[in-house]
Structures are given as C-alpha cells and as structure tokens.
Design an enzyme around this catalytic site. Structure first.
Site, mmCIF file in Angstrom:
data_model
loop_
_atom_site.group_PDB
_atom_site.id
_atom_site.type_symbol
_atom_site.label_atom_id
_atom_site.label_comp_id
_atom_site.label_asym_id
_atom_site.label_seq_id
_atom_site.Cartn_x
_atom_site.Cartn_y
_atom_site.Cartn_z
ATOM 1 N N MET A 1 36.270 36.162 -26.666
ATOM 2 C CA MET A 1 35.088 36.866 -27.134
ATOM 3 C C MET A 1 34.583 37.951 -26.242
ATOM 4 O O MET A 1 33.587 38.721 -26.390
ATOM 5 C CB MET A 1 34.056 36.115 -27.434
ATOM 6 C CG MET A 1 34.219 35.117 -28.432
ATOM 7 S SD MET A 1 32.810 34.478 -29.474
ATOM 8 C CE MET A 1 31.673 33.850 -28.375
ATOM 9 N N GLY A 2 35.596 38.649 -25.333
ATOM 10 C CA GLY A 2 35.367 39.679 -24.421
ATOM 11 C C GLY A 2 34.175 39.258 -23.465
ATOM 12 O O GLY A 2 34.315 38.104 -23.086
ATOM 13 N N HIS B 1 35.465 37.565 -17.359
ATOM 14 C CA HIS B 1 35.116 36.844 -16.138
ATOM 15 C C HIS B 1 36.362 36.342 -15.430
ATOM 16 O O HIS B 1 37.640 36.282 -16.218
ATOM 17 C CB HIS B 1 33.822 36.176 -16.270
ATOM 18 C CG HIS B 1 33.996 35.112 -17.192
ATOM 19 N ND1 HIS B 1 34.970 33.904 -17.032
ATOM 20 C CD2 HIS B 1 33.310 35.024 -18.503
ATOM 21 C CE1 HIS B 1 34.710 33.069 -18.060
ATOM 22 N NE2 HIS B 1 33.938 33.753 -18.702
ATOM 23 N N GLY C 1 37.383 33.420 -15.278
ATOM 24 C CA GLY C 1 37.815 32.317 -16.350
ATOM 25 C C GLY C 1 38.865 32.894 -17.160
ATOM 26 O O GLY C 1 40.053 32.241 -17.394
ATOM 27 N N HIS C 2 38.603 34.119 -17.793
ATOM 28 C CA HIS C 2 39.250 34.784 -18.555
ATOM 29 C C HIS C 2 40.709 35.209 -18.064
ATOM 30 O O HIS C 2 41.780 34.928 -18.538
ATOM 31 C CB HIS C 2 38.683 35.965 -19.363
ATOM 32 C CG HIS C 2 37.630 35.683 -20.245
ATOM 33 N ND1 HIS C 2 36.231 36.118 -19.931
ATOM 34 C CD2 HIS C 2 37.519 34.869 -21.328
ATOM 35 C CE1 HIS C 2 35.515 35.610 -20.842
ATOM 36 N NE2 HIS C 2 36.350 34.913 -21.756
ATOM 37 N N GLN D 1 30.986 31.741 -35.920
ATOM 38 C CA GLN D 1 30.566 30.501 -34.763
ATOM 39 C C GLN D 1 29.485 30.408 -34.095
ATOM 40 O O GLN D 1 29.114 29.614 -33.485
ATOM 41 C CB GLN D 1 31.844 30.492 -33.861
ATOM 42 C CG GLN D 1 31.717 31.395 -32.718
ATOM 43 C CD GLN D 1 32.883 31.407 -31.806
ATOM 44 O OE1 GLN D 1 34.212 31.910 -32.351
ATOM 45 N NE2 GLN D 1 32.743 30.930 -30.659
ATOM 46 N N ASP E 1 35.950 24.699 -22.369
ATOM 47 C CA ASP E 1 35.448 24.540 -23.984
ATOM 48 C C ASP E 1 36.312 23.377 -24.296
ATOM 49 O O ASP E 1 37.170 23.518 -25.112
ATOM 50 C CB ASP E 1 35.522 25.755 -24.721
ATOM 51 C CG ASP E 1 34.664 26.921 -24.040
ATOM 52 O OD1 ASP E 1 33.445 26.840 -24.282
ATOM 53 O OD2 ASP E 1 35.304 27.690 -23.380
ATOM 54 N N ARG F 1 28.083 33.394 -20.400
ATOM 55 C CA ARG F 1 26.690 33.251 -20.768
ATOM 56 C C ARG F 1 25.929 33.351 -19.396
ATOM 57 O O ARG F 1 24.570 33.327 -19.311
ATOM 58 C CB ARG F 1 26.349 32.183 -21.686
ATOM 59 C CG ARG F 1 26.753 32.388 -23.144
ATOM 60 C CD ARG F 1 26.211 31.359 -24.041
ATOM 61 N NE ARG F 1 26.490 31.514 -25.445
ATOM 62 C CZ ARG F 1 27.445 31.288 -26.352
ATOM 63 N NH1 ARG F 1 28.108 30.456 -25.715
ATOM 64 N NH2 ARG F 1 27.226 31.712 -27.589
HETATM 65 P P1 AMP Z 1 35.384 32.925 -24.547
HETATM 66 O O1 AMP Z 1 35.565 34.391 -24.529
HETATM 67 O O2 AMP Z 1 34.059 32.310 -24.073
HETATM 68 O O3 AMP Z 1 35.467 32.604 -26.016
HETATM 69 O O4 AMP Z 1 36.571 32.399 -23.826
HETATM 70 C C1 AMP Z 1 37.713 32.737 -24.063
HETATM 71 C C2 AMP Z 1 38.546 31.644 -23.278
HETATM 72 O O5 AMP Z 1 38.424 31.535 -22.128
HETATM 73 C C3 AMP Z 1 38.515 30.130 -24.108
HETATM 74 O O6 AMP Z 1 39.716 29.462 -24.272
HETATM 75 C C4 AMP Z 1 37.721 29.513 -23.002
HETATM 76 O O7 AMP Z 1 37.760 28.067 -23.095
HETATM 77 C C5 AMP Z 1 38.197 30.289 -21.682
HETATM 78 N N1 AMP Z 1 37.460 30.063 -20.638
HETATM 79 C C6 AMP Z 1 35.986 30.609 -20.508
HETATM 80 N N2 AMP Z 1 35.554 30.057 -19.525
HETATM 81 C C7 AMP Z 1 36.543 29.565 -18.871
HETATM 82 C C8 AMP Z 1 36.188 28.908 -17.229
HETATM 83 N N3 AMP Z 1 35.495 29.270 -16.628
HETATM 84 N N4 AMP Z 1 37.586 28.601 -16.994
HETATM 85 C C9 AMP Z 1 38.772 28.343 -17.836
HETATM 86 N N5 AMP Z 1 38.643 28.841 -18.991
HETATM 87 C C10 AMP Z 1 37.722 29.684 -19.431
#
Ligand code: AMP
Length: 282
Positions: free
Chosen positions: A28-29, A32, A34-35, A59, A149, A186
């Site tokens: 979702m952009g 960070h 994690g991405h 969602q 997640d 977040r």
């Molecule tokens: P989001 O942009 O929050 O929808 O996340 C996109 C992808 O990045 C999803 O598969 C998340 O599970 C993954 N993601 C988000 N935060 C983390 C994190 N801290 N460590 C690993 N994967 C992450």
C-alpha cells in the site's frame, strides 16, 4: 524503472518478458524497511521485480484510516528506484474497481473472522479480493508477503492454493526497529511517547516465548506472561493477545505443541498496531 498505472500497459509490458521470472510485491506504499526486505528477496530470486503501491479502499472499515493512510508517491518512487525495482505499478481505483464496489468478492471464510477479523469486519475480504485482482494483473511466478501480517499471509496462501493461482507465495520475516517494534506504515501516526510505549508489543511476545522456554506448557500460562508485560505500559490498550495454531489460527487451550503463533493487537492512542512471533514447541 518504469512507473505504470494502466493494467493493460502493465500486461503488454510483461508479455514481452514471457520467459523471464517475474517476482511481485504488493504493497500500500509509504515504503519502510519492511517493504524493502520484501524487495530484496524478490530481487534476489527473479529476473523482473514488480512492486504495486495501491491503498485499497475495500479493506478499510468505517471509521478506519483510509483517508489519512500515509501516501508519498514521490518518496516511494525514489526508494523503488534505489532498490532496483523494474516496474512500480500504481493503479487507480477505476483500474482496480471499474464498476465501483465489487459484486464478486474473494472470501476465505474459515480464516477471515479470527484474530484481527473479529475487530475489522470485512477487512480480509477486501485484502483477498484486491490481492486476487493484482495477481491476475501481474501473473507473477512468485509473490512476496511479510509475516508481520501473519493472518493476511495465511489467507493469501489458502486463496492461492484453493483458487489455483499460478504464483508461489513466499513468506518474508518481520523487519523490526532496534527496540523491537515491527516496522509499519502506521508507526508514523505515533506520538513520541506512544512510539516508545509501542515496543512493549514485542517485549510481551518475548515474555510468552520465555515462558514456553522455561517449561510453561499451557497457552493460558503463556498468555498470562504476555498480558502481564502489556499491563506494565499504560499507553497500551490491548485488543487481543493469545496463542494460536499457526496453520489454522484456532485459539489453543490445554497444551500448546507444534507450530504456534503468539499474536497481539493493541491501540496506542488512535493507532492500532499488530505483531506476532511463531514458535516451534515440542
Ligand atoms: P502494506 O504496505 O502494509 O500493505 O505491506 C505490504 C507488504 O509488506 C505486506 O506483505 C506486509 O506484510 C509486508 N510488511 C509490512 N511491514 C513489514 C515488516 N515490518 N516486516 C516484513 N514485512 C512487512
């Protein structure tokens, strides 16, 4: 790097790469660390890496943060470019939901009402539906999802298997800040005090693991250890914390064994955060 919004243009571009391995990271952009860990894994395992950045309206529930969700397209573009992404896919709502609210939904009924689903009705139906659409648009060999997640990951794995999606679903471990807080888009909502307090989530999960390692065999005992840690932090308002079967997300009781999930959700001010830890118990 190409930035493509139109799904037809994306298909036309990818068709010319027919014999290349395509890795896909849906997001979702508001990128960070994690991405970026997902990007690295996808980059290492594929010839072409496609990242989508799309804030999916279906969602988010009523009163949730769809309108205020962090969006920073220019920064995302720079990071994606630096990380060697080949295609940044930024579809519009009209591209993803041409008829407005969908009539066809993807629902994984056995899993969607558990854990976060109990507090966010409709959330996982929105997630599964948009991921199905994106997988159909990109048609990757592999798609990458974070263990952060965890429930989403299990739901997507089940969907891909039951609906015969061609893509292999690849799990990526959680990336954390130095104090243990799981990275999340977040986290930017947190005040400095809330940010400091939020590290309690990981400490609570570690307390659950420590209890198990000290010989605590019951999920109830492990949960008590986690709850006691959360209770030390007044800014933390827990939603749920517990011990679950890591495959089907059932809450465990009696005696914990095999692959178990310690999972927590809590509010810090108006910000809802989640975290988890997977343990293998004998
Ligand atoms: P989001 O942009 O929050 O929808 O996340 C996109 C992808 O990045 C999803 O598969 C998340 O599970 C993954 N993601 C988000 N935060 C983390 C994190 N801290 N460590 C690993 N994967 C992450």
């Amino acid at each position: 790097m190409q930035v493509i919004s139109d799904p037809r243009q994306l298909r036309a571009t990818l068709r010319q790469m027919a014999n290349k391995r395509i890795g896909f990271v849906p997001t979702m952009g508001a990128f960070h660390g994690g991405h970026v860990s997902l990007f690295h894994k996808a980059r290492a395992e594929n010839d072409v890496v496609v990242v989508s950045a799309y804030v999916n309206p279906t969602q988010f529930g009523l009163g949730e943060d769809y309108k205020t969700y962090p969006r920073n397209v220019d920064r995302d573009r720079t990071i994606a470019e630096e990380e060697g992404i080949d295609i940044l896919f930024t579809p519009s709502d009209k591209d993803v939901y041409p008829a407005g609210q969908p009539v066809a939904w993807v629902r994984i009924e056995a899993l969607e009402a558990k854990l976060c689903g109990a507090y966010r009705p409709g959330h996982f139906r929105g997630v599964a539906t948009v991921v199905a659409k994106l997988l159909n648009m990109v048609q990757p060999d592999k798609a990458y999802f974070g263990e952060k997640d965890y429930q989403q990951l299990i739901i997507i794995e089940q969907m891909a298997k039951d609906l015969c999606f061609g893509a292999e679903i690849v799990r990526v471990p959680i990336s954390r800040e130095t104090d243990g807080l799981a990275m999340s888009s977040r986290n930017v909502y947190l005040s400095p005090e809330e940010r400091k307090a939020a590290a309690v989530l990981y400490r609570a999960l570690l307390e659950g693991r420590n209890a198990a390692q000290r010989g605590e065999k019951t999920p109830e005992g492990m949960s008590r250890a986690m709850e006691a840690e959360l209770a030390k932090e007044p800014l933390c308002k827990p939603q749920y914390i517990g011990v679950y079967d890591a495959c089907n997300l059932d809450q465990l009781s009696g005696r914990a064994g095999g692959c178990v999930l310690l999972a927590v959700a809590a509010n810090f001010g108006n910000t809802r955060l989640i975290d988890n830890l997977v343990l293998r118990l004998s």
